[in-house]
Design an enzyme around this catalytic site. Structure first.
Site, PDB file in Angstrom:
ATOM      1  N   ASP A 125       0.807  -1.308  -0.058  1.00 34.38           N
ATOM      2  CA  ASP A 125      -0.116   0.056  -0.086  1.00 34.38           C
ATOM      3  C   ASP A 125       0.911   1.218  -0.211  1.00 34.38           C
ATOM      4  O   ASP A 125       2.180   1.113   0.198  1.00 34.38           O
ATOM      5  CB  ASP A 125      -0.691   0.136   1.212  1.00 34.38           C
ATOM      6  CG  ASP A 125      -1.957  -0.953   1.266  1.00 34.38           C
ATOM      7  OD1 ASP A 125      -2.279  -1.487   0.224  1.00 34.38           O
ATOM      8  OD2 ASP A 125      -2.371  -1.211   2.355  1.00 34.38           O
TER       9      ASP A 125
ATOM     10  N   LYS B   4      -2.789   4.115  -2.830  1.00 27.85           N
ATOM     11  CA  LYS B   4      -2.572   5.656  -3.270  1.00 27.85           C
ATOM     12  C   LYS B   4      -2.085   6.274  -2.127  1.00 27.85           C
ATOM     13  O   LYS B   4      -2.379   6.229  -1.112  1.00 27.85           O
ATOM     14  CB  LYS B   4      -3.944   6.254  -4.047  1.00 27.85           C
ATOM     15  CG  LYS B   4      -4.913   6.597  -3.050  1.00 27.85           C
ATOM     16  CD  LYS B   4      -6.097   7.057  -3.465  1.00 27.85           C
ATOM     17  CE  LYS B   4      -7.267   7.495  -2.820  1.00 27.85           C
ATOM     18  NZ  LYS B   4      -8.465   7.906  -3.264  1.00 27.85           N
TER      19      LYS B   4
ATOM     20  N   MET C 142      -8.624   7.438  10.385  1.00 32.39           N
ATOM     21  CA  MET C 142      -9.257   8.008   8.946  1.00 32.39           C
ATOM     22  C   MET C 142     -10.406   9.117   9.483  1.00 32.39           C
ATOM     23  O   MET C 142     -11.366   9.179   8.867  1.00 32.39           O
ATOM     24  CB  MET C 142      -9.931   6.949   8.083  1.00 32.39           C
ATOM     25  CG  MET C 142      -9.008   5.595   7.786  1.00 32.39           C
ATOM     26  SD  MET C 142      -9.723   4.520   7.137  1.00 32.39           S
ATOM     27  CE  MET C 142     -10.240   3.495   8.518  1.00 32.39           C
TER      28      MET C 142
HETATM   29  C1  LIG Z   1      -6.976   2.464   6.379  1.00 36.00           C
HETATM   30  S1  LIG Z   1      -6.307   2.835   7.868  1.00 36.00           S
HETATM   31  C2  LIG Z   1      -5.010   1.879   8.201  1.00 36.00           C
HETATM   32  C3  LIG Z   1      -4.572   1.500   9.671  1.00 36.00           C
HETATM   33  C4  LIG Z   1      -3.693   0.588   9.749  1.00 36.00           C
HETATM   34  N1  LIG Z   1      -3.911  -0.806   9.193  1.00 36.00           N
HETATM   35  C5  LIG Z   1      -3.232   0.627  11.243  1.00 36.00           C
HETATM   36  O1  LIG Z   1      -3.284  -0.840  11.846  1.00 36.00           O
HETATM   37  O2  LIG Z   1      -2.604   1.353  11.696  1.00 36.00           O
HETATM   38  C6  LIG Z   1      -5.622   4.602   7.658  1.00 36.00           C
HETATM   39  C7  LIG Z   1      -5.356   5.448   8.789  1.00 36.00           C
HETATM   40  O3  LIG Z   1      -4.363   5.078   9.858  1.00 36.00           O
HETATM   41  C8  LIG Z   1      -4.011   6.222  10.339  1.00 36.00           C
HETATM   42  N2  LIG Z   1      -2.494   6.336  10.101  1.00 36.00           N
HETATM   43  C9  LIG Z   1      -1.748   5.566   9.560  1.00 36.00           C
HETATM   44  N3  LIG Z   1      -0.659   5.869   9.349  1.00 36.00           N
HETATM   45  C10 LIG Z   1      -0.358   6.807  10.183  1.00 36.00           C
HETATM   46  C11 LIG Z   1       0.573   7.748  10.583  1.00 36.00           C
HETATM   47  N4  LIG Z   1       1.904   7.662  10.212  1.00 36.00           N
HETATM   48  N5  LIG Z   1       0.174   8.841  11.484  1.00 36.00           N
HETATM   49  C12 LIG Z   1      -1.261   9.114  11.823  1.00 36.00           C
HETATM   50  N6  LIG Z   1      -2.009   8.293  11.391  1.00 36.00           N
HETATM   51  C13 LIG Z   1      -1.891   7.422  10.474  1.00 36.00           C
HETATM   52  C14 LIG Z   1      -4.530   7.448   9.515  1.00 36.00           C
HETATM   53  O4  LIG Z   1      -5.888   7.814  10.530  1.00 36.00           O
HETATM   54  C15 LIG Z   1      -5.232   6.837   8.171  1.00 36.00           C
HETATM   55  O5  LIG Z   1      -6.308   7.634   7.906  1.00 36.00           O
END
Ligand SMILES: C[S@@+](CC[C@H](N)C(=O)[O-])C[C@H]1O[C@@H](n2cnc3c(N)ncnc32)[C@H](O)[C@@H]1O
Length: 263
Positions: free
Chosen positions: A44, A66, A181
């Site tokens: 991803d 994306k 998100m």
């Molecule tokens: C589709 S979810 C995936 C979550 C992922 N599987 C997890 O366990 O963290 C994507 C969301 O994770 C959060 N996210 C992912 N990476 C991040 C980061 N480095 N800092 C802050 N939020 C993050 C944001 O809220 C983003 O919109």
């Protein structure tokens, strides 16, 4: 000799690997070893470039996301078929996802599909963003003085749409919420919680780019955090933390500063 495109007698294994919350060194040891030895890696967005550099030059690398979101713009069915096709060719496949593969990551759906197709799979956990971001921001999520519950919540759906199934009254009564998100809808999410009875002075924070060099943490309260995050120009990826655990951040920062200066 078996052509790479022919189905193999024995399918390879698909490893659904969590890459961790951002920083490349927060992947698990097992995840890293699998990444280094995979024949195919489907990943991803939001995967650190240093982690992608660990992929063998001989391996095939497929981008299925994306920028800005962990969930790919590539259709989920296309990802399923891609994983199955490579595994049927006898290849070892790593499906690399940010955070943990099964926390708002559709890892469960991919595992179900693979199982239905008779393809072996293994889920390799990752540090989910809630845990990585709170650790990096000094928010002790289950501090004993900060309540007894943490809920991981998706803020993906418009809170006013039928797709959103969140029970705001139930959420407003829990001690600590971590909302994934949710940046796009932060005004309406906080308004829904306030309308459901959560006090406006409940501590809240938005953590942007958690564990990465550009990480920022915006501190506020339920009533103010949306405006503060907008004023600061917070961009995705970001996570919202609401609850008494956020209050301990200041204390930990002060104690850490003291410990640093006294040494
Ligand atoms: C589709 S979810 C995936 C979550 C992922 N599987 C997890 O366990 O963290 C994507 C969301 O994770 C959060 N996210 C992912 N990476 C991040 C980061 N480095 N800092 C802050 N939020 C993050 C944001 O809220 C983003 O919109």
């Amino acid at each position: 000799m078996l052509s790479r495109l022919e189905p193999s007698a024995r399918p390879g294994t698909v490893y659904l690997v969590g890459a961790g919350p951002g920083s490349a060194d927060l992947i698990t040891v097992r995840g890293l070893k699998l990444l280094q030895s995979a024949d195919v890696v489907a990943h991803d967005a939001l995967i650190h470039a240093e982690l992608l550099a660990e992929i063998s030059p001989a391996a095939e690398r497929v981008f299925v996301g994306k920028r800005g979101y962990c969930v790919g713009s590539t259709r989920q069915e296309t990802i399923h078929e891609l994983l199955a096709r490579h595994a049927r060719e006898g290849r070892s496949v790593v499906r690399l996802k940010c955070g943990d593969p099964c926390v708002f990551g559709r890892g469960g759906e991919e595992a179900e599909y693979l199982a239905e197709q008779g393809i072996p799979f293994e889920i390799v956990p990752g540090v989910t963003t809630a845990l990585g971001a709170c650790a990096a921001a000094n928010i002790p999520l289950t501090h004993r003085e900060a309540g007894q519950v943490v809920a991981f919540v998706t803020g993906h759906f418009d809170p006013d749409s039928a797709e959103c199934k969140l029970d705001w009254a139930a959420l407003a009564g829990l001690s600590n919420l971590v909302i994934y998100m949710g940046l796009r809808h932060v005004e309406r999410i906080t308004a829904k919680l306030a309308a459901a009875g959560m006090p406006g002075d409940t501590p809240a924070a938005v953590i942007e780019n958690a564990t990465l060099p550009g990480m920022r943490t915006i501190d506020g309260e339920l009533a103010t955090i949306a405006g503060l995050a907008r004023a600061a120009g917070v961009q995705a990826p970001a996570i919202i933390v609401i609850g008494p655990a956020v209050r301990f951040r200041d204390r930990l920062l002060q104690l850490a500063e003291l410990a640093h200066t006294s040494n």
